[in-house]
Design a protein around this motif. Structure first.
Motif, PDB file in Angstrom:
ATOM      1  N   UNK A 215     -21.245  33.147  62.193  1.00 23.08           N
ATOM      2  CA  UNK A 215     -21.473  33.279  63.637  1.00 23.08           C
ATOM      3  C   UNK A 215     -20.518  34.272  64.281  1.00 23.08           C
ATOM      4  N   UNK A 216     -19.387  34.509  63.640  1.00 26.34           N
ATOM      5  CA  UNK A 216     -18.477  35.564  64.053  1.00 26.34           C
ATOM      6  C   UNK A 216     -17.995  35.427  65.480  1.00 26.34           C
ATOM      7  N   UNK A 217     -18.102  36.511  66.231  1.00 25.93           N
ATOM      8  CA  UNK A 217     -17.591  36.565  67.606  1.00 25.93           C
ATOM      9  C   UNK A 217     -18.613  36.127  68.646  1.00 25.93           C
ATOM     10  N   UNK A 218     -19.732  35.595  68.195  1.00 23.73           N
ATOM     11  CA  UNK A 218     -20.750  35.104  69.134  1.00 23.73           C
ATOM     12  C   UNK A 218     -20.283  33.743  69.665  1.00 23.73           C
ATOM     13  N   UNK A 219     -19.484  33.783  70.718  1.00 29.11           N
ATOM     14  CA  UNK A 219     -18.839  32.576  71.226  1.00 29.11           C
ATOM     15  C   UNK A 219     -19.848  31.543  71.696  1.00 29.11           C
ATOM     16  N   UNK A 220     -20.941  31.992  72.315  1.00 28.35           N
ATOM     17  CA  UNK A 220     -21.960  31.045  72.760  1.00 28.35           C
ATOM     18  C   UNK A 220     -22.564  30.300  71.577  1.00 28.35           C
ATOM     19  N   UNK A 221     -22.823  31.028  70.504  1.00 27.75           N
ATOM     20  CA  UNK A 221     -23.401  30.399  69.315  1.00 27.75           C
ATOM     21  C   UNK A 221     -22.424  29.410  68.693  1.00 27.75           C
TER      22      UNK A 221
END
Length: 285
Positions: A241-247
């Motif tokens: 998911x990395x830097x996708x904070x919402x995810x």
């Protein structure tokens, strides 16, 4: 937040990612994580050569590797790991001469391809081989890399059908997450049962001691099982998911609620059963 289909960001490959590790998170439960290795150490026999040469496969942040230098103070011990984050922490905090006249160093090493580059008295691995799908296929080469009378010993988690892992695999395979995370929560089907490990080592001519233990750990704090798996089983998911904070927030909220139902908090904490498989294989002298 998400709808019922993953839509934020570009879907990544469904192949499991090589996880990025967080040493600080991993060490938050260092007491419980160290206990199985201490139990393993008690069953390792005396080594054939002094000063001993020892390899620790999957050394992580190095805190457990130092226990080898306490048992064999004069030994030359090398920890191998694939994670730059773990190796940096281990080298910074633990590398150097040891009080008993030995030495401790850390090197990059991929356990999927690692081969002994010199004779060892002990090759040991603590909670790492579950990340290596074909690890039983390496046993022959690792045993061959031991001096006569040397030992190969490891412990691995054996709880991959437990709710903590089953729920993670189920969630990764739901319509909401499947395009990004399918396969990231079910990485451990290659693990063997104790009797199968026993058969492997006896076929290699070793004297083998194989057992299993379930630790009923009492964890403290809010959502402690989630906090535990953030240091281990969740790493591939968080990496994907990395830097996708919402995810990340959406996934963790959903998974947290599942864990709360599976591991209710009691008046003195949250009971987290954890099965471990142990093996000690001694090469013929």
């Amino acid at each position: 937040m998400y709808s019922d289909t993953a839509r934020a960001g570009t879907p990544t490959s469904t192949a499991p990612s090589a996880p990025t590790w967080d040493p600080q998170q991993y060490l938050r439960h260092s007491g419980h994580r160290t206990r199985p290795f201490l139990d393993l150490l008690t069953r390792i026999p005396e080594l054939p050569h002094r000063p001993a040469r020892i390899a620790d496969l999957g050394c992580g942040p190095g805190n457990v590797t130092t226990l080898l230098t306490e048992r064999w103070p004069e030994a030359r011990v090398t920890g191998f790991d694939l994670s730059p984050e773990m190796l940096h922490r281990a080298g910074e905090e633990h590398a150097g001469p040891t009080p008993g006249g030995g030495s401790l160093d850390f090197r990059h090493g991929d356990l999927a391809t690692w081969l002994p580059e010199e004779p060892y008295d002990l090759i040991v691995s603590n909670a790492a081989l579950q990340w290596v799908p074909n690890h039983p296929g390496s046993f022959g080469a690792w045993i061959n890399g031991l001096r006569p009378g040397g030992t190969f010993a490891f412990q691995i988690p054996g709880n991959f059908t437990a709710p903590s892992h089953a729920l993670l695999a189920q969630q990764c395979d739901t319509p909401r997450w499947r395009s990004r995370l399918a396969g990231h929560g079910a990485r451990y089907i290659h693990l063997l049962e104790p009797a199968e490990y026993l058969a492997r080592f006896t076929e290699l001519g070793c004297e083998a001691d194989i057992w299993e233990t379930t630790y009923h750990q009492l964890l403290q704090g809010p959502d402690p099982v989630l906090d535990w798996v953030k240091g281990t089983a969740l790493r591939p998911v968080l990496t994907a998911l990395g830097d996708d904070r919402d995810a990340v927030d959406a996934f963790l909220t959903e998974y947290r609620d599942r864990l709360r139902a599976a591991y209710p908090t009691g008046p003195r904490g949250t009971v987290f059963p954890f099965r471990r498989i142990f093996a000690v294989a001694r090469k013929e002298a």
